[in-house]
Design an enzyme around this catalytic site. Structure first.
Site, PDB file in Angstrom:
ATOM      1  N   HIS A 119     -12.674   8.852 -14.563  1.00 21.38           N
ATOM      2  CA  HIS A 119     -12.542   7.396 -14.491  1.00 21.38           C
ATOM      3  C   HIS A 119     -11.283   7.067 -13.703  1.00 21.38           C
ATOM      4  O   HIS A 119     -10.238   7.687 -13.904  1.00 21.38           O
ATOM      5  CB  HIS A 119     -12.449   6.817 -15.905  1.00 21.38           C
ATOM      6  CG  HIS A 119     -12.165   5.341 -15.945  1.00 21.38           C
ATOM      7  ND1 HIS A 119     -10.930   4.827 -16.288  1.00 21.38           N
ATOM      8  CD2 HIS A 119     -12.954   4.268 -15.685  1.00 21.38           C
ATOM      9  CE1 HIS A 119     -10.973   3.501 -16.251  1.00 21.38           C
ATOM     10  NE2 HIS A 119     -12.187   3.145 -15.879  1.00 21.38           N
ATOM     11  N   HIS A 165      -6.394   0.301  -7.992  1.00 13.60           N
ATOM     12  CA  HIS A 165      -6.851  -0.413  -9.175  1.00 13.60           C
ATOM     13  C   HIS A 165      -6.535  -1.877  -8.949  1.00 13.60           C
ATOM     14  O   HIS A 165      -5.381  -2.298  -9.037  1.00 13.60           O
ATOM     15  CB  HIS A 165      -6.151   0.124 -10.422  1.00 13.60           C
ATOM     16  CG  HIS A 165      -6.845  -0.236 -11.689  1.00 13.60           C
ATOM     17  ND1 HIS A 165      -6.238  -0.255 -12.911  1.00 13.60           N
ATOM     18  CD2 HIS A 165      -8.143  -0.583 -11.922  1.00 13.60           C
ATOM     19  CE1 HIS A 165      -7.103  -0.605 -13.841  1.00 13.60           C
ATOM     20  NE2 HIS A 165      -8.267  -0.801 -13.262  1.00 13.60           N
TER      21      HIS A 165
END
Length: 586
Positions: A119, A165
């Site tokens: 992830h 991110h």
């Protein structure tokens, strides 16, 4: 250090060389006497020991002779006690197969396997302010991880693509750099396919640019389905050394929100000051009632990019980008029933957060299992895990979820379970799911994860002793003035009925602890069980110190007396630290 303290350390060091003679457990000495004559274990006697105690039914005289030849301390006619003990505690006697090889059936569809899944694979640390880099991607691939996740965004000048991110302070890395590193390291550890899951935040023109990057970088090894809709996923065997792109269909580009939208959550996932240095205990699986948890897939994580709806015909499409998609992802319009509906004519990937899976499992456990028999389910950490912590992976595995996505750059016990699961099947990154998760029974019923089952088998574990800390740790690491006080924690991670942790006695002032403690673990679903072993050093006034850990798939444990190597908090194998453990099943 005083002369007395120096003497104690040197004394401990000298004791190491008496290990194979004076510190062998009594049971080992008794076995040696039983399988030897006049203090020597011959080739035939060693072979009999391998068959009867080590349960190596196919052991030959050549195997026994090879062991004798590999041990320095042996008599010309066989092994003496020291050589026998050296063999048991040696590198050639591990708890899993000493020559790991893929042994599961790899010709079934991808949906029949648990897959080693990362992830936010590009993050070097926390989810809010760490650097983005290709280094953690390379590290993951070297460990056998088979699913790499990349969040792709327009760069600062909107003319190229970065990986970061989004809406956080993480520093970007160029997409092309990540793609080139994936190509270079994808098959270093395993030949089986690597899936790249893309979180797309791009305009159609940048999507087209991504398509060009991907096709030029991967060329012929890129998997492209022959038709727009797959009726069944291909097998890992047929996809060896192939790269697969998995993402949602192209959607309308939305400008990034201000960073402040997420800043309010920045402290929610922060680890508490009193958290154990080696990581919190693996959380129990949720057993709360349905009434306490209304199942609504849209009530939380509304901005999570995994929760999109496909099929919107008004969205602009970059056709070359759409053609990259080997595994389509998406959440159909509607509620939970619609998400879990199985289409006999096509397969897809669905993503749920750990929280949503926990809630869905309360009322739709069997439907989730049925869905994962044909389709892929990806489970990912909840958004407030900004410290890159992880969750209990069993919640996904017991429902058949193939892609239980973890922050591989994180640490702690949950990640140790992930590493343990994928030591199975030769460490290739694909583990065949148990049959009960793959097919219905004779009545057409699928496995119900909430039903209590009878005990299928019992694992018996005897922890004899440990050694190696003197060489892998500073001599004052545990205590400045005396040898350490070690104890071991031994237990099972699995379905709720099988989970338990026990502990040995504490042995004071000993670098080579000899616990000789027995444990029994009744298992209702041994196929999903992982054996957990940790060693700690007891400290009366402060937190106990960490001394090593390992996690092993119960389904692949070798019966008999085995040397079990231990690993650091970050999963690195120690050079010398290991335990001597006896495994058996009844």
């Amino acid at each position: 250090m005083t002369s007395k303290q120096t003497y104690r350390v040197c004394f401990c060091f000298r004791r190491r060389f008496k290990l194979t003679v004076s510190e062998a457990p009594e049971e080992i000495k008794t076995l040696f006497e039983q399988y030897s004559e006049n203090g020597i274990m011959s080739v035939d006697q060693l072979r009999r020991f391998l068959i009867e105690v080590q349960k190596e039914d196919k052991a030959s005289r050549e195997d026994a002779q090879s062991i004798i030849n590999s041990v320095k301390h042996f008599h010309r006619n066989g092994l003496n006690l020291e050589g026998f003990f050296k063999y048991l505690f040696g590198e050639d006697n591990p708890p899993l197969s000493p020559s790991p090889a893929v042994h599961h059936d790899m010709a079934a569809p991808l949906s029949h396997y648990f897959i080693y899944t990362g992830h936010n694979s590009y993050l070097t640390g926390n989810q809010l302010s760490s650097d983005c880099s290709d280094v953690p991607i390379i590290n993951a691939l070297k460990k056998g991880v088979r699913v790499i996740e990349l969040d792709i965004w327009p760069n600062a000048t909107k003319d190229n693509v970065d990986v970061l991110h989004g809406r956080t302070l993480t520093t970007p890395v160029e997409l092309i750099k990540c793609l080139k590193s994936i190509k270079e390291y994808a098959f270093v550890e395993s030949e089986y396919p690597v899936v790249i899951t893309l979180e797309d935040h791009l305009t159609p023109d940048l999507q087209a640019k991504v398509a060009q990057m991907v096709t030029q970088t991967f060329g012929d090894i890129l998997f492209s389905p022959r038709s727009e809709c797959l009726k069944e996923f291909p097998s890992p065997e047929s996809l060896k050394r192939r790269i697969i792109i998995s993402t949602k269909p192209p959607k309308e580009y939305l400008e990034g929100k201000e960073l402040k939208d997420k800043e309010s959550t920045s402290l929610k996932g922060k680890a508490s000051d009193d958290e154990e240095a080696w990581g919190k205990e693996v959380p129990d699986l949720k057993v709360s009632s349905v009434a306490e948890n209304k199942v609504d897939l849209d009530e939380e994580d509304k901005n999570d990019d995994e929760d999109f709806e496909d099929g919107d015909k008004t969205q602009p499409v970059a056709p070359e980008y759409k053609h990259l998609i080997g595994i389509p992802a998406g959440k159909p319009k509607g509620g939970l029933e619609d998400c879990l509906r199985v289409d006999p004519d096509k397969v897809r990937r669905l993503s749920l957060s750990e929280q949503k899976l926990e809630k869905a499992a309360l009322t739709h456990g069997k439907q989730i299992v049925r869905f994962t028999q044909r389709n892929l389910l990806r489970v990912y950490p909840k958004g407030i895990r900004v410290d890159s912590s992880n969750y209990n992976p069993m919640i996904g595995w017991m429902h058949g979820a193939q892609m239980v996505a973890f922050n591989m750059q994180g640490h702690g016990r949950s990640l140790w379970l992930m590493h343990g699961m994928f030591k199975a099947n030769g460490g290739c990154g694909y583990v065949k799911k148990p049959d009960f998760l793959l097919k219905a029974d004779s009545n057409g019923e699928v496995f119900d994860p909430r039903v209590s089952l009878p005990v299928k088998k019992t694992l018996k574990v005897t922890v004899y002793m440990g050694e190696g800390w003197y060489f892998d740790f500073k001599h004052t690491h545990f205590d400045a003035y005396s040898p350490p006080d070690f104890y071991a924690r031994v237990g099972i991670a699995g379905v709720p009925a099988d989970c338990v942790m026990k502990k040995t006695k504490i042995l004071e002032d000993n670098w080579i602890p000899a616990w000789n403690d027995d444990f029994e673990f009744p298992l209702t679903i041994p196929e999903l069980a992982l054996l957990r072993i940790e060693v700690h050093e007891y400290d009366m006034s402060e937190k106990d110190d960490f001394g090593g850990q390992t996690c092993l798939p119960v389904s692949e444990l070798r019966r008999g007396i085995r040397a079990v190597p231990l690993y650091s908090r970050t999963g690195e194998k120690y050079k010398s630290v290991k335990l001597l453990v006896h495994f058996d099943f009844v």
